[in-house]
Design a protein around this motif. Sequence first.
Motif, PDB file in Angstrom:
ATOM      1  N   LEU A 122       0.689  -1.134   0.122  1.00  0.00           N
ATOM      2  CA  LEU A 122      -0.243  -0.171   0.098  1.00  0.00           C
ATOM      3  C   LEU A 122       0.613   1.328   0.037  1.00  0.00           C
ATOM      4  O   LEU A 122       0.543   2.168  -0.759  1.00  0.00           O
ATOM      5  CB  LEU A 122      -0.574   0.291   1.104  1.00  0.00           C
ATOM      6  CG  LEU A 122      -2.100  -1.349   1.065  1.00  0.00           C
ATOM      7  CD1 LEU A 122      -3.139  -0.756   2.544  1.00  0.00           C
ATOM      8  CD2 LEU A 122      -2.539  -1.446  -0.154  1.00  0.00           C
ATOM      9  N   ILE A 123       2.115   1.542   1.078  1.00  0.00           N
ATOM     10  CA  ILE A 123       3.035   2.108   0.446  1.00  0.00           C
ATOM     11  C   ILE A 123       3.273   2.430  -0.696  1.00  0.00           C
ATOM     12  O   ILE A 123       2.972   3.580  -1.308  1.00  0.00           O
ATOM     13  CB  ILE A 123       3.808   2.440   2.100  1.00  0.00           C
ATOM     14  CG1 ILE A 123       3.637   2.480   3.789  1.00  0.00           C
ATOM     15  CG2 ILE A 123       5.166   3.738   1.066  1.00  0.00           C
ATOM     16  CD1 ILE A 123       4.198   1.773   4.392  1.00  0.00           C
ATOM     17  N   GLU A 124       3.795   1.367  -0.930  1.00  0.00           N
ATOM     18  CA  GLU A 124       4.670   1.199  -2.704  1.00  0.00           C
ATOM     19  C   GLU A 124       3.382   2.540  -3.676  1.00  0.00           C
ATOM     20  O   GLU A 124       3.610   3.510  -4.718  1.00  0.00           O
ATOM     21  CB  GLU A 124       5.193   0.424  -2.922  1.00  0.00           C
ATOM     22  CG  GLU A 124       5.923   0.111  -4.441  1.00  0.00           C
ATOM     23  CD  GLU A 124       6.275  -0.548  -4.803  1.00  0.00           C
ATOM     24  OE1 GLU A 124       6.873  -0.727  -6.167  1.00  0.00           O
ATOM     25  OE2 GLU A 124       5.833  -1.338  -4.246  1.00  0.00           O
ATOM     26  N   TYR A 125       1.996   1.619  -3.426  1.00  0.00           N
ATOM     27  CA  TYR A 125       1.498   1.748  -4.230  1.00  0.00           C
ATOM     28  C   TYR A 125       1.207   3.685  -4.196  1.00  0.00           C
ATOM     29  O   TYR A 125       1.081   4.307  -4.775  1.00  0.00           O
ATOM     30  CB  TYR A 125      -0.180   1.122  -4.405  1.00  0.00           C
ATOM     31  CG  TYR A 125      -0.968   1.410  -5.348  1.00  0.00           C
ATOM     32  CD1 TYR A 125      -0.910   1.492  -6.588  1.00  0.00           C
ATOM     33  CD2 TYR A 125      -1.886   2.666  -5.230  1.00  0.00           C
ATOM     34  CE1 TYR A 125      -1.769   1.683  -7.782  1.00  0.00           C
ATOM     35  CE2 TYR A 125      -3.053   2.632  -6.359  1.00  0.00           C
ATOM     36  CZ  TYR A 125      -2.674   2.308  -7.342  1.00  0.00           C
ATOM     37  OH  TYR A 125      -3.589   2.296  -7.965  1.00  0.00           O
ATOM     38  N   LYS A 129       0.994   7.656  -6.236  1.00  0.00           N
ATOM     39  CA  LYS A 129      -0.545   8.736  -6.177  1.00  0.00           C
ATOM     40  C   LYS A 129      -0.610   9.567  -4.841  1.00  0.00           C
ATOM     41  O   LYS A 129      -1.729  10.344  -4.986  1.00  0.00           O
ATOM     42  CB  LYS A 129      -1.732   7.736  -5.765  1.00  0.00           C
ATOM     43  CG  LYS A 129      -1.576   6.638  -6.846  1.00  0.00           C
ATOM     44  CD  LYS A 129      -2.776   6.964  -7.936  1.00  0.00           C
ATOM     45  CE  LYS A 129      -2.447   5.478  -8.784  1.00  0.00           C
ATOM     46  NZ  LYS A 129      -3.209   6.131  -9.920  1.00  0.00           N
ATOM     47  N   ASN A 130       0.359   9.958  -4.409  1.00  0.00           N
ATOM     48  CA  ASN A 130       0.359  11.124  -3.483  1.00  0.00           C
ATOM     49  C   ASN A 130      -0.074  11.381  -2.380  1.00  0.00           C
ATOM     50  O   ASN A 130      -0.964  11.652  -1.791  1.00  0.00           O
ATOM     51  CB  ASN A 130       0.441  12.573  -4.644  1.00  0.00           C
ATOM     52  CG  ASN A 130       1.860  12.783  -4.829  1.00  0.00           C
ATOM     53  OD1 ASN A 130       2.384  12.608  -4.583  1.00  0.00           O
ATOM     54  ND2 ASN A 130       0.805  13.367  -6.094  1.00  0.00           N
ATOM     55  N   ASP A 159       7.444   4.717   6.784  1.00  0.00           N
ATOM     56  CA  ASP A 159       7.015   6.037   6.135  1.00  0.00           C
ATOM     57  C   ASP A 159       5.081   5.737   5.914  1.00  0.00           C
ATOM     58  O   ASP A 159       4.310   5.700   5.562  1.00  0.00           O
ATOM     59  CB  ASP A 159       6.512   5.369   4.278  1.00  0.00           C
ATOM     60  CG  ASP A 159       8.633   5.770   3.863  1.00  0.00           C
ATOM     61  OD1 ASP A 159       8.840   7.460   4.576  1.00  0.00           O
ATOM     62  OD2 ASP A 159       8.233   5.527   2.986  1.00  0.00           O
ATOM     63  N   LEU A 160       5.420   4.273   7.052  1.00  0.00           N
ATOM     64  CA  LEU A 160       4.371   4.058   7.498  1.00  0.00           C
ATOM     65  C   LEU A 160       3.181   4.808   8.644  1.00  0.00           C
ATOM     66  O   LEU A 160       3.798   5.186   9.819  1.00  0.00           O
ATOM     67  CB  LEU A 160       3.201   2.554   7.923  1.00  0.00           C
ATOM     68  CG  LEU A 160       2.468   2.184   8.134  1.00  0.00           C
ATOM     69  CD1 LEU A 160       1.711   1.992   7.853  1.00  0.00           C
ATOM     70  CD2 LEU A 160       2.961   0.540   9.100  1.00  0.00           C
ATOM     71  N   GLY A 161       2.407   5.650   8.384  1.00  0.00           N
ATOM     72  CA  GLY A 161       2.340   6.485   9.659  1.00  0.00           C
ATOM     73  C   GLY A 161       0.773   5.605  10.882  1.00  0.00           C
ATOM     74  O   GLY A 161       0.677   5.014  10.323  1.00  0.00           O
ATOM     75  N   ILE A 162       0.331   6.857  11.277  1.00  0.00           N
ATOM     76  CA  ILE A 162      -0.828   6.117  12.360  1.00  0.00           C
ATOM     77  C   ILE A 162      -1.864   6.889  12.833  1.00  0.00           C
ATOM     78  O   ILE A 162      -1.294   8.278  12.544  1.00  0.00           O
ATOM     79  CB  ILE A 162      -0.192   5.770  13.944  1.00  0.00           C
ATOM     80  CG1 ILE A 162       1.303   5.243  14.298  1.00  0.00           C
ATOM     81  CG2 ILE A 162      -0.855   6.167  15.093  1.00  0.00           C
ATOM     82  CD1 ILE A 162       1.549   5.264  15.512  1.00  0.00           C
TER      83      ILE A 162
END
Length: 263
Positions: A122-125, A129-130, A159-162
């Motif tokens: 998901l992060i890569e995709y 897509k910004n 790069d994964l947020g909360i």
Amino acid sequence: MKIGIIGFPDETTFQKASEKGIDFLEFCINVNSDFEGFIENIHVIKEWSKEYGVSIGSIGRWGSDRIDANGTLIEEEFKKSYLLIDAASELKCENFVCGCNYIEELSYYENCQAAIQYFSKLIEYGKSKNVKISTYNCDWNNFVNNHMAWTVIHGYLKDLGIKYDPSHARYGGRDYLKEMRDWGERFYHIHIKGSLIIDGERLDDPPAGLDQTDWGSFMAILYAKQYTGGLSIEPHSHIWEGDLGEQGIDYTLAMLNRFVFKV
């Protein structure tokens, strides 16, 4: 910081938000929502956003299974995540929020491996897509909601947020201020919801400001962490509905406007 509210993706929601001076809307296309209807209606939502001057601050999906009993990604649900990221991109929305279910037959390590695989894709995709990806901190079919899971999964995925909501920490018996201190740099999105606990039991989710959360300290920590994202009001009480619910939203808005400084 901007103030928003969770609502239905219809014109009335945009109208009310505009009348109340709300900056953005958040849409939660959960496991029990009309997923296809939302996707098909993106072009209309985009027009409403432009007409009423209310942006889209976050799109999320709660409650669905992402991983099967073998720890393998569920392709149908994975495609829905991609479609929601596409929708967020089309609506100039920077946040997609999701979680990951836990498979009891697998070890904690194996569950974390599967979750990392899912979030990595998901992060890569999302980058193409910004759109940023965050995990939600509630336990609705999600185990990525606490310090241990964040240490393993977010520790690996930089790069994964909360998406943070203090009520979930309170109901889970955790220290929300400590979680904010330790993980506030990773907050991409915030839910604003009241919580009321009496004799160790959850009584109600009243409007924020009419509950037990220390909202002054909460906001002070966000400033200390240089948080600049959205504050999304979440009406969640079966008591505060109808006219009373609208007054509760207005009360929370007034409280937040005291804390959000225009700089």
